[in-house]
Design a protein around this motif. Structure first.
Motif, PDB file in Angstrom:
ATOM      1  N   VAL A  37       0.825  -1.214   0.000  1.00  0.00           N
ATOM      2  CA  VAL A  37       0.000   0.000   0.000  1.00  0.00           C
ATOM      3  C   VAL A  37       0.856   1.258   0.000  1.00  0.00           C
ATOM      4  O   VAL A  37       1.871   1.333   0.683  1.00  0.00           O
ATOM      5  N   PHE A  39       0.062   5.303   0.783  1.00  0.00           N
ATOM      6  CA  PHE A  39      -0.990   6.200   1.241  1.00  0.00           C
ATOM      7  C   PHE A  39      -0.894   7.573   0.575  1.00  0.00           C
ATOM      8  O   PHE A  39       0.109   7.919  -0.025  1.00  0.00           O
ATOM      9  N   LEU A  43       3.811  11.199   4.775  1.00  0.00           N
ATOM     10  CA  LEU A  43       4.400  10.932   6.088  1.00  0.00           C
ATOM     11  C   LEU A  43       3.979   9.581   6.661  1.00  0.00           C
ATOM     12  O   LEU A  43       4.589   9.077   7.587  1.00  0.00           O
ATOM     13  N   SER A  44       2.890   8.996   6.116  1.00  0.00           N
ATOM     14  CA  SER A  44       2.385   7.788   6.772  1.00  0.00           C
ATOM     15  C   SER A  44       2.980   6.494   6.237  1.00  0.00           C
ATOM     16  O   SER A  44       2.731   5.440   6.797  1.00  0.00           O
ATOM     17  N   GLY A  45       3.796   6.567   5.201  1.00  0.00           N
ATOM     18  CA  GLY A  45       4.325   5.332   4.626  1.00  0.00           C
ATOM     19  C   GLY A  45       5.668   4.891   5.173  1.00  0.00           C
ATOM     20  O   GLY A  45       6.116   3.777   4.938  1.00  0.00           O
ATOM     21  N   THR A  46       6.345   5.787   5.930  1.00  0.00           N
ATOM     22  CA  THR A  46       7.660   5.452   6.466  1.00  0.00           C
ATOM     23  C   THR A  46       7.728   5.882   7.928  1.00  0.00           C
ATOM     24  O   THR A  46       6.978   6.760   8.344  1.00  0.00           O
ATOM     25  N   ALA A  47       8.618   5.258   8.702  1.00  0.00           N
ATOM     26  CA  ALA A  47       8.796   5.644  10.108  1.00  0.00           C
ATOM     27  C   ALA A  47       9.883   6.702  10.184  1.00  0.00           C
ATOM     28  O   ALA A  47      11.016   6.457   9.784  1.00  0.00           O
ATOM     29  N   LYS A  48       9.528   7.893  10.684  1.00  0.00           N
ATOM     30  CA  LYS A  48      10.438   9.041  10.615  1.00  0.00           C
ATOM     31  C   LYS A  48      11.717   8.898  11.436  1.00  0.00           C
ATOM     32  O   LYS A  48      12.752   9.404  11.053  1.00  0.00           O
TER      33      LYS A  48
END
Lengths: 218, 296
Positions: A37, A39, A43-48
């Motif tokens: 998926v 998005f 910002l929601s597809g990876t861990a910052k």
């Protein structure tokens, strides 16, 4: 519809079939074994707070058991580098940079790469270029097309950009108020233009509206 | 502050750093504000003290205490993930329940360990003074736990755990069972806290049912002080920061207790108020630094 397929929401009725199997009740994390998926929010597809290589290591293990093996090994790092080089964004030189320091376009490109790792069978794209500037959006869209063709993936993309839908899609499903109002594929779709689509939409929607008005006025 | 008080603060800082690492694991890495540690610290102390009085090897009693803490954390995690109880409340429920369990385990409000063999006995037998023995042993424990945690955070499961605390939407999409990560993280955290409790009891010479009050806040204070001193940009730095933060916090408390302001002399009973004030200062410290035009 995309949320129901991905497992973020459960449907009010009906079922979700994948390859003939009913996956309606399967939790989201289990579906990830065959679904990748991307998005809308970059910002929601990876861990910052994790580095690029650590994010990729998480994606590389999608669908397999996670235990106490090192997440990033020399072999995996070389593999990640090869993948990142495809992007042409120079990220292969910044493997240890935290994902939080990347731009929206870079993060979305990375997410796309991660979604395509670990052999998914379906790629779900939830307006994944909508939050990007036009130039970056074009870049990410081109990359999406390349990845889908290279890996021979089935992709479902949600978009409000009709040009995108016409340029890249080989089957167009139009939704209105929660139901499918148009399903165009194959020969029918070839040569279709934006005005054609708008006309078809107005026609289908118009009929619905007239019905409602008649009902309400009496 | 006397030299003796200074060494005492270092000793406390080291032994409580194990607890602070546990708090760091839940509050920071997993983003799960777990309050059950106020119960799992005395649980560790109770289990260890009980076993020691029954003649069990003191090191083995520490291992048993760690396991007990692991179980307590597992309960908090399951209350949250399976029964969908809010994480804060799940921790409070476990903490309250543990108070009764700890009393049951000990059979009385406290167990004195004077005269029994402890983890320090073999070291002291080599002619090393009790205080040096304690500092040395606690430093070894802290080092081992730090090395373990840095390694763990880089494994597949550790990465998934860190990402769970960072971006739950992303890890689920990457096929991570976040309930499992919360289970591992909270259980492991409480295991460290109980291990700390077991060592504290042996160093103090008793286990007491009330020794856990204020544990979370003290742990949080250590984590925050550590972050203020050492930036937590990498896992290694963050974990070392927690240990240093724990020692600074205990030094600050020892210093505060030694100060006499005219007729006002602080007593150990004021400890919780001092801790609360230190946490407030540490929390606002980055903001104050920014206002003064400093870096970051």
């Amino acid at each position: 519809m995309l949320s129901v397929v991905a497992g973020f929401q459960s449907p009010d009725g009906g079922s979700v079939l994948f390859d003939g199997n009913d996956i309606t009740k399967m939790p989201e994390y289990k579906r990830a074994e065959f679904i990748g998926v991307v998005f809308q929010d970059p910002l929601s597809g990876t861990a910052k707070s994790l580095s690029i290589e650590e994010n990729m290591a998480i994606a590389a293990k999608r669908g397999s058991k996670r235990w106490f093996r090192m997440g990033v090994t020399a072999k995996r790092r070389a593999f990640f580098k090869g993948h990142l080089e495809q992007l042409g964004l120079g990220l292969e030189k910044r493997l240890k940079t935290n994902a939080g320091l990347l731009s929206g376009g870079q993060r979305q490109s990375l997410t796309l790469l991660m979604a395509a790792m670990a052999n998914p069978q379906i790629l779900l794209l939830d307006e994944h270029t909508a939050a990007l500037d036009p130039r970056t959006a074009g870049l990410v869209m081109g990359l999406t097309d390349k990845i889908i063709k290279d890996l021979g993936l089935t992709a479902m993309m949600v978009t409000h950009n009709m040009k995108q839908a016409l340029d890249y899609g080989n089957r167009i499903i139009m939704m209105h108020e929660g139901s499918v109002i148009l399903d165009i594929k194959g020969k029918e779709k070839e040569g279709l233009t934006i005005p054609d689509l708008l006309d078809m939409f107005e026609k289908v929607r118009g009929e619905g509206l007239v019905d409602d008005k008649l009902l309400l006025s009496k | 502050m006397s030299y003796f008080a200074f060494l005492g603060a270092i000793e406390h800082g080291l032994v409580f750093s194990l607890m602070a690492i546990g708090v760091f694991l839940t509050f920071r890495a997993l983003d799960f504000p777990d309050l059950s540690v106020d119960g799992s610290l005395p649980l560790g102390a109770a289990v260890s003290a009980l076993l020691i009085t029954k003649g069990v090897d003191p090191y083995l009693s520490v291992a048993a205490a760690t396991l007990a803490g692991f179980g307590a954390g597992a309960i908090t995690a399951l209350l949250n993930t399976k029964l969908k109880i809010l994480n804060l409340l799940a921790g409070i429920l476990t903490m309250i329940g543990l108070y009764s369990i700890n009393l049951r385990v000990m059979g009385m409000p406290n167990i004195p360990l004077l005269g029994y063999e402890t983890v320090f006995t073999p070291i002291e037998a080599m002619g090393i003074s009790p205080q040096v023995a304690a500092i040395g042993l606690f430093a070894v424990f802290a080092l081992v736990i730090c090395v373990f945690l840095v390694w763990f955070f880089h494994t597949d499961i550790g990465l998934a755990l860190r990402a769970t605390g960072d971006n739950m939407k992303m890890v689920k999409a990457q096929g991570v069972n976040t309930d499992r990560m919360i289970f591992f993280g909270v259980a492991l955290s409480n295991g460290f806290v109980a291990m700390s409790g077991a060592l504290v009891a042996q160093s103090l010479g008793f286990a007491d049912v009330n020794m856990g009050i204020g544990t979370v806040v003290a742990g949080l204070a250590s984590v925050i002080v550590g972050e203020a001193v050492l930036s937590s940009s990498t896992v290694l730095k963050a974990v070392i920061g927690v240990v240093i933060g724990s020692m600074i916090y205990r030094l600050a408390v020892a210093f505060a207790l030694s100060v006499e302001l005219g007729p006002i002399k602080l007593s150990p009973g004021d400890l919780n108020l001092i801790t609360a004030i230190i946490v407030v200062i540490a929390l606002t410290f980055p903001g104050i630094r920014k206002k003064l035009g400093g870096a970051k």
